[in-house]
Write an enzyme that holds these catalytic residues in place. Structure first.
Site, PDB file in Angstrom:
ATOM      1  N   LYS A 553       0.875  -1.178   0.000  1.00 25.65           N
ATOM      2  CA  LYS A 553       0.000   0.000   0.000  1.00 25.65           C
ATOM      3  C   LYS A 553       0.905   1.218   0.000  1.00 25.65           C
ATOM      4  CE  LYS A 553      -1.715  -1.603   3.946  1.00 25.65           C
ATOM      5  NZ  LYS A 553      -3.164  -1.546   3.801  1.00 25.65           N
ATOM      6  N   THR A 661      -8.836  -0.978   0.599  1.00 27.39           N
ATOM      7  CA  THR A 661      -9.428  -1.859  -0.405  1.00 27.39           C
ATOM      8  C   THR A 661      -8.479  -3.020  -0.722  1.00 27.39           C
ATOM      9  OG1 THR A 661      -8.605  -0.246  -2.024  1.00 27.39           O
ATOM     10  CG2 THR A 661     -10.968  -0.224  -1.559  1.00 27.39           C
TER      11      THR A 661
END
Ligand code: GPW
Length: 824
Positions: A553, A661
């Site tokens: 991420k 997500t």
């Protein structure tokens, strides 16, 4: 019943590849490079797409359904070729056709640059939403910017991140269409004059401005198996050619040059900040540029086949992806009033019924506020409108609260006004100027309502709603993990591709030994695939039998990659001091880009790489742990990584990650979550069951309580926990760098000895012990093969809720109220 699939003419495709190689490059197949073959094949696919595109647009013109305009500074689409042929249901046909031409489809797919017109979650969400909108048969336009350079490519040199420009358009983009005929003018600067029109009305107009030409490029967004093709319309800026000569004649050479400069700079590059606003003038120009062009287009499109613009909102809705596109509120007001002679009240009615706003963060540094003088200078007419919106809104606050017992009206104004302290508060404009405000996960929306936007929620509760994020299973399972996709289809049929709730049926196999073995065998193959990638890219050999523990991420302090790497250091110490202790091998996989100016984040990358160097080369460790930093984390390698993950690290400080997500993408691929009760993790655990996830750390309540009371003192933990002390001391004792002071800034972030209230703002030390303990539970659980297989399988089986199809359905039913387009 046999399901209808889209027709695809394989022979025509083959012929057209050969033809394209010839006409594009004057070459035969034998002479063509892989890149040229890719281009030839992509143009052949585009041919097939265009037919569906035209059919869709024709049906839409006849049926006149309501359209959503998804306005976003970012669309992180990832590679198009593979996804397009999957959604055309032509993957196998294309693969076979290419094989007959002696081309490997994977090699071809790797020729495509990864379009990175986004930073992270927010931009990728926009891409997933477009996929779902087409698949569900709704008409949509993605409206954005065609950045010449997208997110930078990350190189790791000597452990440091180095940013390299991403020239994604170098070889052209075969899927795009330049639509010169839809170009629009966008005006900047100058001043506003007042005049009286022939009906005696007072009117305003902008004069003395600079103008650039906005030229749209359309990209097709293909629905899965239904022939629906929507459009991602991204705008490029060009100078207005004829103006240069005119003004030169008029002696206004300076201005002509300025205009040309503006046009050439506008769409040059994506700002690489995630969850952080740099506040640069060019960024505001980018925002207004694509919004003005998009709003003008939407209104004109409507006026082509309707006459009453007062009903615009019956056929169009603008979804603002965070506050970045919020000038749309004022721009729509401007177009209605200045171009279509609407009264203020009529324009306001249409605008508020058209606009909707999604909030994606509560991080203070991400809240957009523009200095009034900058805003006014750049967008004089827009500012005038914002000023009037603010005046009327403040008035409304006063009317509502003056005289109410126990309410401080000035405090209300201070917290809600759009213009305050010489700043334009974009979130406030978005809330006031629209009819819907949504957060992106249950917890996040609750925090907005109860804390961040409390006053707004109290004043206008009807606007607030939650839309928990989702992801598209077409890209993140069907394309990313073909082995698992096929296995799922064999078990429960292929209905999951367009209805992820059907994954539930896999629960019947949770205790089935054969199914468990098959599931883990597929995971193993995907780990081998990733191990090969890592060997090729990092030169590090990792053991696919080890636990793949993954944190990929954007790098941000609140996401706490630092907590992860500190834990790795602790594990390293543990193995060194207890060499004979039983320890199941683990591979810690990181991938993260840091914003170019974010020093703490960049230093964390250096630390991860330095720790990796020490551990991977320490013979005492004997390969029990390995640390890998994957360079240039992006959509294309993410697909490999998710498929191979055993453990999904989702360890943000509770309350800080709005949704996340990546957590959903890993769950879909059978990774088990190791996380805090933050963002959508809460809902993930709810779906899969606490026993099938590893939760640790402070709750959001606890974090917010500490914050209210000025934090906590990490020194107490440093002094009382010898594990913590040892790990922190190693940051500054030369273990990981010759220069002992190199990592001092990270040490200081955790233990600010000068100002303890500024220390460890993200509660890393506070959560450290609990995190270690969760890591231990993971290692224990993994050694029970049956238990782990069941957990992993149940994660895939329980991910039904997290499809972006579900999110889009909720937007459609509760906010957008779109009609489906029917294709014959
Ligand atoms: F700050 N998100 C992001 F809210 O990726 F604008 N970039 C951003 O600049 C912002 C948010 C912004 C992310 C959130 O951090 C993540 O939690 C969420 O899942 C994602 O947006 C999609 O909603």
């Amino acid at each position: 019943m046999k399901k209808k699939t889209l027709p695809f003419d394989k022979d025509l495709f083959k012929r057209s590849v050969l033809y394209n190689v010839k006409t594009l490059y004057r070459k035969t197949m034998e002479e063509a490079t892989p890149q040229e073959m890719y281009q030839a094949a992509a143009y052949a696919i585009k041919d097939a797409i265009v037919d569906h595109w035209m059919t869709t647009q024709k049906a839409a013109a006849e049926q006149d359904p309501k359209i959503v305009y998804y306005m976003s500074m970012e669309f992180l689409m990832g590679r198009a070729f593979g996804n397009n042929i999957i959604n055309l249901q032509a993957y196998k046909a294309v693969k076979d056709a290419l094989e007959e031409l002696d081309i490997d489809v994977n090699v071809l797919e790797d020729q495509e640059p990864d379009p990175a017109l986004g930073n992270g979650g927010l931009g990728r969400l926009a891409a997933c939403f477009l996929d779902s909108l087409s698949t569900l048969g709704y008409m949509a336009y993605g409206c954005g910017i065609r950045y010449k350079y997208g997110m930078f490519r990350q190189k790791i040199q000597d452990g440091y991140q180095v940013e390299v420009p991403d020239a994604w358009l170098e070889n052209g983009n075969p899927f795009e269409l330049r639509r010169n005929e839809y170009a629009k003018e966008v005006k900047f600067g100058g001043y506003v004059t007042m005049y009286t029109d022939d009906m005696g009305r007072t009117m305003f107009k902008q004069e003395g401005y600079q103008v650039v030409k906005a030229v749209p490029y359309d990209l097709p967004v293909i629905g899965y198996g239904n022939g629906v093709v929507n459009t991602l319309r991204i705008w490029d800026a060009e100078p207005i050619q004829c103006f240069q000569l005119d003004s030169f004649d008029k002696g206004d050479y300076q201005k002509a040059v300025e205009q040309e400069n503006l046009a050439s700079q506008l769409c040059e590059v994506l700002y690489p900040n995630d969850n952080h606003i740099a506040g640069k003038e060019l960024r505001l120009k980018q925002q207004y540029f694509f919004i003005s062009a998009s709003v003008q287009t939407a209104v004109q499109k409507y006026m082509q086949n309707h006459d009453d613009l007062r009903k615009f909102y019956e056929k169009a809705v603008f979804q603002l992806n965070d506050t970045h596109p919020t000038v749309a509120v004022a721009e729509l007001m401007r177009v209605l009033m200045d171009d279509y002679q609407f009264s203020w009240d009529d324009a306001w009615d249409v605008t508020t019924k058209t606009c909707c706003y999604t909030n994606h963060t509560i991080m203070a540094e991400a809240l957009e506020k523009w200095p009034v003088d900058l805003f006014q200078r750049l967008l004089p007419r827009i500012y005038q409108i914002v000023d009037e919106i603010n005046r009327r809104f403040v008035d409304q606050i006063m009317r509502k609260y003056t005289g109410s017992a126990g309410i401080d009206v000035q405090a209300k104004i201070r917290s809600m006004a759009i213009l305050y302290d010489n700043q334009v508060k974009m979130a406030h404009l978005a809330i006031v100027g629209g009819h819907s405000v949504n957060g992106v996960a249950k917890l996040h929306t609750e925090i907005l309502e109860k804390r961040e936007l409390k006053d707004f929620y109290e004043m206008m509760p009807e606007k607030f709603n939650n839309k928990t994020n989702g992801i598209t299973q077409r890209r993140f399972l069907l394309h990313a993990n073909p082995l698992l996709a096929e296995w799922v289809t064999n078990k429960i049929g292929d209905g999951w591709i367009t209805d992820l709730s059907q994954m539930d049926k896999l629960k019947a196999f949770a205790n089935d030994k054969k199914a468990q073995n098959e599931f883990m065998e597929i995971k193993f193959k995907n780990k081998e695939r990733l191990a090969k990638y890592i060997l090729e890219h990092n030169g590090v050999k990792v053991d696919p039998k080890s636990i793949f523990d993954v944190q990929v991420k954007r790098l941000h302090e609140y996401k706490r990659q630092l907590l992860n790497i500190l834990q790795v250091i602790h594990k390293y110490n543990d193995i060194k001091t207890h060499p004979s202790k039983d320890f199941y091998p683990k591979t810690y996989i990181f991938g993260a880009k840091a914003a170019a100016g974010y020093l703490t984040a960049k230093l964390t990358i250096k630390l991860i790489n330095s720790v990796a160097d020490v551990i991977n080369n320490d013979p005492d460790i004997g390969g029990k742990i390995k640390v890998v930093f994957i360079e240039d984390y992006r959509v294309s390698n993410a697909e490999l990584i998710f498929a191979a993950a055993d453990v999904s690290e989702q360890i943000s400080t509770a309350s800080k990650e709005a949704s996340g997500t990546g957590n959903m993408k890993m769950m879909l691929n059978g990774a088990v979550t190791l996380g805090t009760l933050d963002g959508a993790n809460v809902e993930i655990v709810n779906e899969v069951g606490e026993e099938n996830a590893f939760i640790f750390g402070l709750t959001s309540q606890e974090v917010m309580e500490y914050e209210k009371n000025g934090g906590y003192n990490p020194m107490d933990i440093y002094n009382s926990d010898p594990n913590v002390k040892k790990v922190l001391d190693m940051l500054v004792d030369g273990t990981f760098s010759e220069d002992k002071e190199l990592f001092r800034p990270l040490y200081n972030c955790l233990l600010n000895t000068i100002n303890s209230s500024k220390a460890d703002q993200y509660f890393i030390l506070k959560d450290f012990e609990s995190y270690l303990e969760a890591q231990k539970r993971i290692s224990d659980a993994y050694q029970d093969k049956k238990r782990w297989a069941k957990m992993a399988l149940l994660n895939t089986a329980s991910c039904g809720k997290f499809s972006s199809d579900r999110t889009i359905k909720e937007y459609v039913d509760e906010v957008w109220h779109l009609d489906k387009v029917e294709l014959q």
